[in-house]
Design a protein around this motif. Structure first.
Motif, PDB file in Angstrom:
ATOM      1  N   HIS A  44       1.680  -4.439   7.873  1.00 41.55           N
ATOM      2  CA  HIS A  44       2.987  -4.192   7.262  1.00 41.55           C
ATOM      3  C   HIS A  44       3.499  -5.454   6.569  1.00 41.55           C
ATOM      4  O   HIS A  44       3.976  -5.396   5.422  1.00 41.55           O
ATOM      5  N   ALA A  45       3.417  -6.592   7.252  1.00 40.16           N
ATOM      6  CA  ALA A  45       3.903  -7.848   6.663  1.00 40.16           C
ATOM      7  C   ALA A  45       3.124  -8.188   5.397  1.00 40.16           C
ATOM      8  O   ALA A  45       3.725  -8.562   4.376  1.00 40.16           O
ATOM      9  N   MET A  46       1.802  -8.037   5.431  1.00 33.90           N
ATOM     10  CA  MET A  46       0.997  -8.339   4.246  1.00 33.90           C
ATOM     11  C   MET A  46       1.325  -7.393   3.100  1.00 33.90           C
ATOM     12  O   MET A  46       1.421  -7.810   1.941  1.00 33.90           O
ATOM     13  N   GLU A  47       1.525  -6.121   3.422  1.00 37.28           N
ATOM     14  CA  GLU A  47       1.870  -5.145   2.388  1.00 37.28           C
ATOM     15  C   GLU A  47       3.192  -5.513   1.721  1.00 37.28           C
ATOM     16  O   GLU A  47       3.322  -5.499   0.502  1.00 37.28           O
ATOM     17  N   ARG A  48       4.182  -5.841   2.546  1.00 39.93           N
ATOM     18  CA  ARG A  48       5.504  -6.199   2.015  1.00 39.93           C
ATOM     19  C   ARG A  48       5.459  -7.452   1.147  1.00 39.93           C
ATOM     20  O   ARG A  48       6.207  -7.585   0.190  1.00 39.93           O
ATOM     21  N   LEU A  49       4.560  -8.381   1.510  1.00 41.23           N
ATOM     22  CA  LEU A  49       4.427  -9.620   0.741  1.00 41.23           C
ATOM     23  C   LEU A  49       3.476  -9.476  -0.451  1.00 41.23           C
ATOM     24  O   LEU A  49       3.380 -10.370  -1.290  1.00 41.23           O
ATOM     25  N   GLY A  50       2.741  -8.381  -0.482  1.00 41.36           N
ATOM     26  CA  GLY A  50       1.813  -8.156  -1.577  1.00 41.36           C
ATOM     27  C   GLY A  50       0.586  -9.045  -1.524  1.00 41.36           C
ATOM     28  O   GLY A  50       0.068  -9.459  -2.556  1.00 41.36           O
ATOM     29  N   VAL A  51       0.128  -9.337  -0.305  1.00 36.09           N
ATOM     30  CA  VAL A  51      -1.051 -10.187  -0.126  1.00 36.09           C
ATOM     31  C   VAL A  51      -2.058  -9.490   0.774  1.00 36.09           C
ATOM     32  O   VAL A  51      -1.724  -8.561   1.497  1.00 36.09           O
ATOM     33  N   GLY A  52      -3.286  -9.977   0.721  1.00 37.31           N
ATOM     34  CA  GLY A  52      -4.324  -9.480   1.611  1.00 37.31           C
ATOM     35  C   GLY A  52      -4.648 -10.506   2.672  1.00 37.31           C
ATOM     36  O   GLY A  52      -4.112 -11.625   2.654  1.00 37.31           O
ATOM     37  N   PRO A  53      -5.527 -10.172   3.596  1.00 34.21           N
ATOM     38  CA  PRO A  53      -5.866 -11.094   4.675  1.00 34.21           C
ATOM     39  C   PRO A  53      -6.472 -12.400   4.177  1.00 34.21           C
ATOM     40  O   PRO A  53      -6.281 -13.452   4.790  1.00 34.21           O
ATOM     41  N   GLU A  54      -7.178 -12.343   3.041  1.00 39.72           N
ATOM     42  CA  GLU A  54      -7.800 -13.561   2.510  1.00 39.72           C
ATOM     43  C   GLU A  54      -6.763 -14.564   2.005  1.00 39.72           C
ATOM     44  O   GLU A  54      -7.075 -15.741   1.803  1.00 39.72           O
ATOM     45  N   ASP A  55      -5.533 -14.127   1.812  1.00 36.72           N
ATOM     46  CA  ASP A  55      -4.442 -14.992   1.347  1.00 36.72           C
ATOM     47  C   ASP A  55      -3.416 -15.276   2.442  1.00 36.72           C
ATOM     48  O   ASP A  55      -2.332 -15.776   2.146  1.00 36.72           O
TER      49      ASP A  55
END
Length: 79
Positions: free
Chosen positions: A14-25
């Motif tokens: 959820h946090a990554m989605e909201r920030l527009g990033v993936g795990p690699e970032d």
């Protein structure tokens, strides 16, 4: 409040989605080996454990942080 939180994988997703990033970032930094190191690593997130007392990893742990620091200042660029 979303009805879920660490160490549930959907909290990190959820946090990554909201920030527009993936795990690699994404980096996760914290002092809880289970919640802030092991869980995010399952998603491919770079995980840094803060060992504030300098005790090292607990004996017998299977969790292996990507990096271990004693203070957040270790992540700042040298001047």
């Amino acid at each position: 409040e979303h009805g879920f939180g660490k160490p549930e994988e959907r909290a990190y997703l959820h946090a990554m989605e909201r920030l527009g990033v993936g795990p690699e970032d994404t980096w996760m930094i914290g002092d809880n080996l289970e919640w802030e190191i092991e869980a995010p690593q399952r998603l491919g997130i770079y995980s840094i454990w803060i060992d504030v007392h300098g005790d090292g990893l607990p004996e017998g742990t299977h969790v292996k942080p990507d990096r271990i620091i004693r203070s957040l200042t270790e992540l700042m660029p040298a001047r």
